[in-house]
Design a protein around this motif. Structure first.
Motif, PDB file in Angstrom:
ATOM      1  N   GLU A   6       0.838  -1.196   0.000  1.00  0.00           N
ATOM      2  CA  GLU A   6       0.000   0.000   0.000  1.00  0.00           C
ATOM      3  C   GLU A   6       0.875   1.248   0.000  1.00  0.00           C
ATOM      4  O   GLU A   6       2.003   1.239   0.503  1.00  0.00           O
ATOM      5  CB  GLU A   6      -0.889   0.044   1.242  1.00  0.00           C
ATOM      6  CG  GLU A   6      -1.790  -1.151   1.432  1.00  0.00           C
ATOM      7  CD  GLU A   6      -1.214  -2.164   2.384  1.00  0.00           C
ATOM      8  OE1 GLU A   6      -1.985  -2.915   3.011  1.00  0.00           O
ATOM      9  OE2 GLU A   6       0.030  -2.211   2.521  1.00  0.00           O
ATOM     10  N   CYS A  22      -2.759   0.234  -3.950  1.00  0.00           N
ATOM     11  CA  CYS A  22      -2.346  -1.106  -3.539  1.00  0.00           C
ATOM     12  C   CYS A  22      -1.853  -1.840  -4.782  1.00  0.00           C
ATOM     13  O   CYS A  22      -2.618  -2.017  -5.743  1.00  0.00           O
ATOM     14  CB  CYS A  22      -3.510  -1.848  -2.908  1.00  0.00           C
ATOM     15  SG  CYS A  22      -3.204  -3.590  -2.555  1.00  0.00           S
ATOM     16  N   TRP A  39     -10.403  -2.974   1.205  1.00  0.00           N
ATOM     17  CA  TRP A  39      -9.643  -2.129   2.132  1.00  0.00           C
ATOM     18  C   TRP A  39     -10.272  -2.277   3.513  1.00  0.00           C
ATOM     19  O   TRP A  39     -11.498  -2.237   3.656  1.00  0.00           O
ATOM     20  CB  TRP A  39      -9.688  -0.668   1.707  1.00  0.00           C
ATOM     21  CG  TRP A  39      -8.900  -0.367   0.478  1.00  0.00           C
ATOM     22  CD1 TRP A  39      -9.346  -0.358  -0.815  1.00  0.00           C
ATOM     23  CD2 TRP A  39      -7.512  -0.019   0.409  1.00  0.00           C
ATOM     24  NE1 TRP A  39      -8.341  -0.031  -1.670  1.00  0.00           N
ATOM     25  CE2 TRP A  39      -7.195   0.184  -0.945  1.00  0.00           C
ATOM     26  CE3 TRP A  39      -6.504   0.146   1.369  1.00  0.00           C
ATOM     27  CZ2 TRP A  39      -5.913   0.533  -1.373  1.00  0.00           C
ATOM     28  CZ3 TRP A  39      -5.239   0.496   0.953  1.00  0.00           C
ATOM     29  CH2 TRP A  39      -4.948   0.682  -0.411  1.00  0.00           C
ATOM     30  N   ARG A  41      -9.385  -1.074   7.808  1.00  0.00           N
ATOM     31  CA  ARG A  41      -8.604  -0.136   8.597  1.00  0.00           C
ATOM     32  C   ARG A  41      -8.644  -0.530  10.064  1.00  0.00           C
ATOM     33  O   ARG A  41      -9.578  -1.185  10.524  1.00  0.00           O
ATOM     34  CB  ARG A  41      -9.110   1.286   8.407  1.00  0.00           C
ATOM     35  CG  ARG A  41     -10.511   1.546   8.943  1.00  0.00           C
ATOM     36  CD  ARG A  41     -10.972   2.959   8.563  1.00  0.00           C
ATOM     37  NE  ARG A  41     -12.296   3.269   9.118  1.00  0.00           N
ATOM     38  CZ  ARG A  41     -12.962   4.380   8.849  1.00  0.00           C
ATOM     39  NH1 ARG A  41     -12.449   5.301   8.033  1.00  0.00           N
ATOM     40  NH2 ARG A  41     -14.153   4.583   9.392  1.00  0.00           N
ATOM     41  N   TYR A  97      -4.497   1.734   7.198  1.00  0.00           N
ATOM     42  CA  TYR A  97      -5.349   1.166   6.150  1.00  0.00           C
ATOM     43  C   TYR A  97      -4.633   0.003   5.487  1.00  0.00           C
ATOM     44  O   TYR A  97      -3.478   0.127   5.077  1.00  0.00           O
ATOM     45  CB  TYR A  97      -5.707   2.235   5.122  1.00  0.00           C
ATOM     46  CG  TYR A  97      -6.776   3.172   5.603  1.00  0.00           C
ATOM     47  CD1 TYR A  97      -6.500   4.117   6.586  1.00  0.00           C
ATOM     48  CD2 TYR A  97      -8.081   3.106   5.109  1.00  0.00           C
ATOM     49  CE1 TYR A  97      -7.483   4.967   7.065  1.00  0.00           C
ATOM     50  CE2 TYR A  97      -9.071   3.952   5.564  1.00  0.00           C
ATOM     51  CZ  TYR A  97      -8.768   4.876   6.546  1.00  0.00           C
ATOM     52  OH  TYR A  97      -9.762   5.721   7.007  1.00  0.00           O
ATOM     53  N   CYS A  99      -4.740  -3.126   2.567  1.00  0.00           N
ATOM     54  CA  CYS A  99      -5.281  -3.691   1.339  1.00  0.00           C
ATOM     55  C   CYS A  99      -5.281  -5.212   1.477  1.00  0.00           C
ATOM     56  O   CYS A  99      -4.361  -5.784   2.073  1.00  0.00           O
ATOM     57  CB  CYS A  99      -4.386  -3.270   0.171  1.00  0.00           C
ATOM     58  SG  CYS A  99      -4.796  -4.013  -1.406  1.00  0.00           S
TER      59      CYS A  99
END
Length: 129
Positions: A6, A22, A39, A41, A97, A99
């Protein structure tokens, strides 16, 4: 063998925008034509949560209620990349975050962590008030 990297995180003021990318690579990843991206987080002290997902063609996308209307997930199958455009960012969007890619379910993307076998290392997004 799948690697996801990412990029695009950083520090932004509330109301601002960021675009996360990503990039996928590896022998297994390259051999698969179809996949779903997502995605997730994770904020400090909290569990990782779903943000957005997209199927192989981009025709089906899902979003968490907290980001709906502000975030947009997309992908480029030629470049084997996925993106998360984040607009009107809020301090509560501050998180790492991640991916993730699913090489099995590519028509209807999953929204659970368990749906995804491959994960990136994460990129930090910090939104100041």
């Amino acid at each position: 063998q799948v690697q996801l990297v990412e990029s695009g995180g950083g520090l932004v003021q509330a109301g601002g925008s960021l675009r996360l990318s990503c990039v996928g690579s590896g022998r297994t990843f390259s051999s698969k034509t179809f996949s779903s991206y997502a995605w997730f987080r994770q904020a400090p002290g909290k569990e990782r949560e779903f943000v957005a997902a997209i199927n192989w063609s981009g025709s089906t996308t899902y979003y968490a209620d907290s980001v709906k209307g502000r975030f947009t997930i997309s992908r480029d199958n030629v470049k084997k990349e996925a993106y998360l455009q984040m607009n009107t960012l809020k301090p509560e969007d501050s998180s790492v975050y991640y991916c993730a890619v699913d090489l099995v379910r590519w028509v209807r993307p999953g929204t659970e962590e368990s749906n995804y076998d491959y994960w990136g290392q994460g990129t930090q997004v910090t939104v100041s008030s």
